[in-house]
Design an enzyme around this catalytic site. Structure first.
Site, short mmCIF file in Angstrom:
data_model
loop_
_atom_site.label_atom_id
_atom_site.label_comp_id
_atom_site.label_asym_id
_atom_site.label_seq_id
_atom_site.Cartn_x
_atom_site.Cartn_y
_atom_site.Cartn_z
N GLU A 104 0.91 -1.51 -0.04
CA GLU A 104 -0.17 -0.59 0.20
C GLU A 104 1.01 1.02 -0.05
OE1 GLU A 104 -3.97 -0.98 3.16
OE2 GLU A 104 -1.90 -0.05 3.41
N PRO A 105 1.58 1.63 -1.01
CA PRO A 105 2.17 2.83 -1.17
C PRO A 105 1.30 4.07 -1.20
CG PRO A 105 2.29 1.23 -2.87
CD PRO A 105 1.88 0.79 -2.04
N GLY A 106 1.63 4.84 -0.35
CA GLY A 106 1.21 6.77 -0.73
C GLY A 106 2.18 7.32 -0.97
N ARG B 220 4.54 20.09 6.61
CA ARG B 220 5.50 18.72 7.29
C ARG B 220 6.56 19.21 7.73
NH1 ARG B 220 7.84 15.45 4.29
NH2 ARG B 220 7.87 13.77 5.42
N TYR C 237 6.94 17.46 11.57
CA TYR C 237 7.73 16.95 11.48
C TYR C 237 8.77 16.71 11.28
CZ TYR C 237 3.07 14.15 9.50
OH TYR C 237 1.83 13.14 9.15
N CYS D 150 1.95 33.56 11.72
CA CYS D 150 2.67 34.25 13.35
C CYS D 150 3.12 32.62 13.96
CB CYS D 150 1.58 34.87 13.58
SG CYS D 150 1.55 36.42 12.98
N GLU D 151 3.81 31.91 13.75
CA GLU D 151 3.91 30.81 14.47
C GLU D 151 5.75 30.91 13.96
OE1 GLU D 151 3.22 28.08 16.36
OE2 GLU D 151 0.77 29.18 15.52
N TYR E 49 1.21 14.75 0.96
CA TYR E 49 0.78 15.03 2.14
C TYR E 49 1.53 16.25 2.32
CZ TYR E 49 1.07 9.67 3.54
OH TYR E 49 0.94 8.63 3.39
C1 LIG Z 1 -1.14 6.26 5.11
C2 LIG Z 1 -0.87 4.61 4.67
C3 LIG Z 1 -0.53 4.12 4.11
C4 LIG Z 1 0.54 4.35 3.17
O1 LIG Z 1 1.79 5.01 4.13
P1 LIG Z 1 3.02 6.38 2.41
O2 LIG Z 1 4.03 6.18 4.00
O3 LIG Z 1 2.76 7.53 2.33
O4 LIG Z 1 3.23 4.57 1.75
C5 LIG Z 1 -0.08 2.55 3.92
N1 LIG Z 1 -1.22 1.83 4.95
C6 LIG Z 1 -2.11 3.07 5.32
C7 LIG Z 1 -3.02 1.83 6.31
C8 LIG Z 1 -1.32 4.12 5.79
O5 LIG Z 1 -2.49 4.67 6.66
#
Ligand SMILES: *Cc1c(COP(=O)(O)O)cnc(C)c1O
EC number: 4.1.1.20
Length: 448
Positions: free
Chosen positions: A292-294, A331, A335, A368-369, A397
């Site tokens: 599941e890459p985002g 970010r 982070y 203003c931070e 993101y």
């Molecule tokens: C956010 C998320 C991802 C993707 O994470 P990445 O760091 O963007 O690859 C995959 N699975 C789940 C359940 C997530 O919450």
């Protein structure tokens, strides 16, 4: 194997901020104004293709929350990836972008009742949607709504990875059923629902140094899959005489890292794929690997363009004020994330940036931070008022975390498709800021 064998259509392993064409970005910024996100759909396609090349036999699911823009979702769908959604809103967007139920996965983390109602409603028309659940209460809440469809059990594997503690989920108790209870919960879920898979996501930031924790997570998930599907083959497990379950997949999550720092090496996807396959071990017949890459799909396909409006010498160095800040790109403030920044030039009458001396500068936004800085004491080609800056690797993101703090309208976003720029999300206006407020003329103050 290396990425070279697929380089022609899948592109290089990373697109750096220096690889973008300055002239094209100037034109887009001049036409649409700043702050402005630019997202290149061609690069999204390349990233999808590289993932599919490295994991040819896995189900690849795009974690939609990284970038939910309609044209990005359509591009990812056309590239053959599924959609992994974290909320009712994301399910709604994925459906609108044309994902069928069987390509739609909803991961319910402490889901609001409203979200469960919505998703259970959707499954009446789209019974192939899968709901991934990480708590027994969530199973009960689904059953109360009459749901008995496809379920995937989210497991907390007890190992985590991540570029920052706020995104390390693998070991955080918030996510998933504890590993040592997972088999038992899976078996009882299978009595009430159609249990199709098990899932774990270790958090964001699989990088060359963190392959060990990824391997560990994947190993545990492979073992759990074998224990559930072939219970007799396992010795000493709690379910020694349990009936075998019929799983379709083991989903080992996302978290594939991208090199934010200019000199950081890109992830070797083939090495990650080999390590993943080796760690998961032999999967029972009919059980597929899923990922599941985002971030990996969209991050280096985007830049954020900002314009320099003040240059202030101070005893602590030069502070370069720009029109983009933490409301546009959260970010760095949230982070301590590093984003590469390139001076594209553009100040009237100024020399090209590559002919200017490099100067250490702090780039600060208009909010203003104190935390509203995009970088501190970073060496940039000497910025001049009127220059455009490109903040790199902001496609994941970036826009998604934009907000209206300080009553700042959210920025606009342009997509590039075969070099053609189209406005994908218009810049918000001051009027947009107050549209949800109750007014004299509105007796309820509510919308649907
Ligand atoms: C956010 C998320 C991802 C993707 O994470 P990445 O760091 O963007 O690859 C995959 N699975 C789940 C359940 C997530 O919450």
């Amino acid at each position: 194997m290396s990425d070279d064998d697929a380089a022609s259509s899948a592109g290089p392993p990373v697109r750096r901020v220096s690889d973008w064409e300055a002239g094209a970005l100037h034109e887009i910024a001049a036409e649409h104004g700043t702050p402005l996100y630019v997202q290149d759909l061609d690069r999204v396609r390349e990233n999808c293709e590289r993932l599919r090349n490295a994991f040819p036999d896995a189900d690849v699911r795009y974690a939609v929350k990284a970038h939910t823009g309609r044209s990005v979702l359509e591009t990812v769908r056309e590239a053959g990836l599924d959609a992994e959604c974290a909320s009712a809103g994301e399910v709604d967007r994925a459906l609108a972008a044309g994902f069928d139920g069987e390509r739609l996965h909803y991961t319910a983390v402490n889901p609001p009742a409203r979200d469960l109602d919505y998703v259970v409603g959707i499954t009446a028309a789209e019974p192939a949607v899968t709901v991934t659940v990480g708590a027994v209460d969530t199973l009960d809440r689904l059953a109360e709504r009459g749901y008995d469809g496809r379920i995937c059990l989210r497991v907390n594997p007890g190992v985590g990875a991540g570029h920052h503690e706020k995104v390390r989920t693998g070991a955080a108790a918030k996510f998933g059923v504890p590993y040592d209870r997972a088999a038992e919960v899976a078996r009882s879920a299978a009595d009430r629902f159609n249990l199709v898979g098990i899932h774990a996501h270790a958090g964001s930031g699989i990088d060359p140094d963190q392959l060990d924790s990824h391997r560990e997570l994947v190993t545990r998930m492979g073992e759990l899959a074998r224990e559930l599907v072939e219970p007799r083959a396992e010795t000493g497990s709690a379910g020694g005489d349990a009936r075998p379950l019929d799983l379709d997949y083991v989903d080992v999550g996302g978290g594939f890292g991208v090199p934010y720092e200019e000199d950081a090496p890109p992830l070797d996807l083939h090495a990650v794929a080999d390590a993943t396959r080796e760690a998961v071990g032999p999967l029972p017949a009919g059980v597929d690997l899923a990922i599941e890459p985002g971030r990996y799909v969209v991050a280096d396909a985007g830049v954020l363009l900002a314009r320099v409006n003040t240059v202030k010498p101070t005893p602590d160095g030069t502070v370069v004020g720009v029109d983009a800040g933490m409301t546009d790109l959260l970010r760095p403030a949230m982070y301590d994330a590093y984003h590469p920044i390139r001076n594209l030039g553009g100040a009237a009458g100024a020399t090209a940036p590559d002919e200017r001396p490099a100067t250490p500068v702090t780039v600060a936004g208009p909010i203003c931070e104190t935390g509203d800085t995009l970088c501190k004491n970073r060496s940039l080609a000497d910025p001049i008022r009127g220059d455009f800056l490109a903040v790199g690797i902001t496609g994941a993101y970036g826009y998604e975390m934009a907000n209206q703090y300080n009553s700042r309208p959210r920025p606009a976003e342009v997509t590039l498709d075969d070099g053609m720029a189209t406005i994908a999300r218009r810049r918000e206006t001051l009027t947009d800021l107050t549209t949800v407020e109750r007014t004299e003329n509105d007796s309820t103050g509510e919308s649907r």
